[in-house]
Design an enzyme around this catalytic site. Structure first.
Site, PDB file in Angstrom:
ATOM      1  CE  LYS A  54      -3.222 -18.028  18.439  1.00 32.10           C
ATOM      2  NZ  LYS A  54      -3.878 -18.870  19.461  1.00 32.10           N
ATOM      3  NE  ARG A 152      -5.530 -18.616  27.848  1.00 32.88           N
ATOM      4  CZ  ARG A 152      -4.951 -18.900  26.699  1.00 32.88           C
ATOM      5  NH1 ARG A 152      -3.650 -18.802  26.568  1.00 32.88           N
ATOM      6  NH2 ARG A 152      -5.653 -19.277  25.653  1.00 32.88           N
ATOM      7  CE1 TYR A 304      27.474  -2.321  21.068  1.00 30.05           C
ATOM      8  CE2 TYR A 304      26.076  -3.746  19.742  1.00 30.05           C
ATOM      9  CZ  TYR A 304      26.517  -2.481  20.091  1.00 30.05           C
ATOM     10  OH  TYR A 304      25.999  -1.389  19.470  1.00 30.05           O
ATOM     11  CG  MET A 352      18.557  -2.971  17.227  1.00 26.45           C
ATOM     12  SD  MET A 352      18.341  -1.214  17.578  1.00 26.45           S
ATOM     13  CE  MET A 352      18.567  -1.136  19.336  1.00 26.45           C
TER      14      MET A 352
HETATM   15  C1  LIG Z   1      -3.911 -20.158  18.976  1.00 26.68           C
HETATM   16  C2  LIG Z   1      -5.120 -20.963  19.195  1.00 26.68           C
HETATM   17  C3  LIG Z   1      -5.327 -22.138  18.468  1.00 26.68           C
HETATM   18  C4  LIG Z   1      -4.294 -22.709  17.520  1.00 26.68           C
HETATM   19  O1  LIG Z   1      -3.240 -23.247  18.248  1.00 26.68           O
HETATM   20  P1  LIG Z   1      -2.086 -24.117  17.530  1.00 26.68           P
HETATM   21  O2  LIG Z   1      -1.360 -24.740  18.638  1.00 26.68           O
HETATM   22  O3  LIG Z   1      -1.268 -23.137  16.764  1.00 26.68           O
HETATM   23  O4  LIG Z   1      -2.786 -25.069  16.635  1.00 26.68           O
HETATM   24  C5  LIG Z   1      -6.522 -22.803  18.647  1.00 26.68           C
HETATM   25  N1  LIG Z   1      -7.447 -22.355  19.518  1.00 26.68           N
HETATM   26  C6  LIG Z   1      -7.280 -21.239  20.245  1.00 26.68           C
HETATM   27  C7  LIG Z   1      -8.343 -20.799  21.185  1.00 26.68           C
HETATM   28  C8  LIG Z   1      -6.109 -20.518  20.117  1.00 26.68           C
HETATM   29  O5  LIG Z   1      -5.937 -19.413  20.851  1.00 26.68           O
END
Ligand SMILES: *Cc1c(COP(=O)(O)O)cnc(C)c1O
Length: 410
Positions: A54, A152, A304, A352
């Protein structure tokens, strides 16, 4: 054309990390596993990996990472939403793709057009996916998410009797797997992790009884309706079970179940404050080059707000990477970069598009290599260190490496 600041992504390191994790799981000995767990690990079916890609594969570039993981043997990948899944398909990924996110307000066509596996984590998502599947005249396999205390997404562990019958009766939905997610796996002090594990075990057992009942009621329909052989098969088999993110994977082999879901470990980093003996290599390093060296006199400020003030004559290296590239403002006065094999302090405000480092006393010239994350000579800075410096987690450091920075794959 390529800018001087680049992220190098070592796909061989990624594949090696994947294989080490797979071997670790296959060996069946969880590092830090609860010593009270005396079950013989070799008596259970082999756990395999759902590789989490992801958020553009934690900033590493999802298409390249996903294809490399497929090359290393991954058969299931996971992403956050349908759009990420569609991008993986567009990049030629053929592995199964699980979508983690809630789907109640998503455009669901991508599930069917791109053969993605949805997570159903709310009644709203169940209704929406059922309606979409009916529209497509398809049955779709899904993973059921149970909320065991993260509060969640997911169906509450203590309310399944009320919520599951409707879901399991959805005519176009086939339950393929059931999972949960841990809130405190990275906190060895937290008893909540074990509580979630126990709740999940109970929920899975309860689900089995529902699922059997449901299958019994539907057995005639399954025999006569028109659907793919895959769906018919999955409707008849026990859903598989998964729970462990990276931290949980390291912490307790009892939560490995049928699949584990590492993200961060694949990218070669151990979630702090945990440690591991699995020989993982960070996959991404961040490099730049000095574009100018400025001499400043005693009493002069830099950048800055003139936040750095030279007490004596100083040499300042200008590095073309700034907060637009994901380098946090708080690195100013705290962070370091590697130049000429030395750790040199980031001084003055990160701006930046550039940052400045104090290289007084070093023989630094424009063109010299700068390592922001990675190693140079004997020195090394990893995303975990950078995260600790600015009070965040390595996940955020990796994900924030900006889109302006080109990823170079080797
Ligand atoms: C992001 C995620 C993982 C992986 O998490 P890590 O800590 O990077 O291993 C696993 N399960 C779900 C549902 C996630 O959202």
């Amino acid at each position: 054309m390529i800018r001087p600041t680049v992220a190098r992504v070592d796909l061989n390191a990624l594949k090696t990390n994947y294989r080490y994790l797979a071997a670790h799981i296959a060996a069946g000995t969880g590092v830090g596993a609860d010593p009270a767990d005396s079950r013989p690990h070799d008596s259970r079916p082999l756990t395999t990996i759902i590789a989490v890609v992801k958020a553009n594969a934690y900033g590493h570039g999802a298409p390249q990472v996903a294809r490399a993981l497929e090359g290393a043997g991954a058969t299931t990948l996971a992403c956050a939403d349908i759009e990420e899944g569609a991008a993986l398909r567009a990049a030629g990924v053929r592995a199964e793709i699980l979508v983690f996110g809630a789907l109640s307000v998503s455009d669901l066509d991508g599930l069917f057009d791109c053969r993605l596996t949805p997570t159903i984590s709310t009644p709203g998502a169940a209704r929406a996916v059922q309606a979409a599947a009916a529209k497509y005249h398809q049955r779709i396999r899904y993973h059921l998410k149970i909320d065991t205390g993260m509060n969640r997404l997911g169906f509450r562990f203590d309310n399944l009797r009320r919520t599951l019958p409707d879901l399991l009766a959805s005519p176009n939905l086939d339950l393929d797997a059931v999972y949960t997610h841990f809130a405190t796996a990275d906190n060895p002090e937290s008893p909540h992790f074990n509580e979630q594990r126990v709740r999940f075990d109970r929920a899975v057992a309860e689900l089995q009884t529902f699922n059997r009942k449901e299958r019994g009621e539907r057995s005639e329909e399954i025999g006569t309706s028109i659907h793919s052989p895959v769906s018919a098969f999955s409707a008849a088999k026990r859903p598989y079970v998964h729970a462990a993110n990276s931290a949980a994977l390291l912490r307790d082999s009892r939560v490995w179940y049928d699949r584990v879901r590492p993200g961060l470990l694949l990218y070669g980093l151990v979630p702090p404050p945990l440690a591991s003996t699995i020989p993982l290599t960070p996959v991404m390093t961040l490099h730049s080059r000095v574009v100018a060296v400025k001499g400043v006199r005693a009493g002069e400020g830099v950048g800055y707000g003139l936040k750095f003030n030279a007490e004596s004559p100083a040499s300042i290296a200008i590095i073309p990477a700034g907060y637009a590239d994901g380098l946090d403002l708080r690195l100013s006065g705290r962070g370091v970069v590697l130049i000429r094999g030395r750790r040199v302090p980031i001084v003055g405000a990160v701006s930046m598009d550039m940052l400045t480092a104090d290289v007084t006393g070093l023989d630094v010239s424009p063109g010299d290599e700068v390592v922001l994350i990675g190693s140079q000579g004997q020195e090394r800075i990893d995303a975990r260190e950078m995260a600790a410096t600015i009070g965040t987690i390595p996940y955020e450091v990796l994900c924030r490496i900006g889109s302006r920075i080109e990823r170079v794959y080797d």
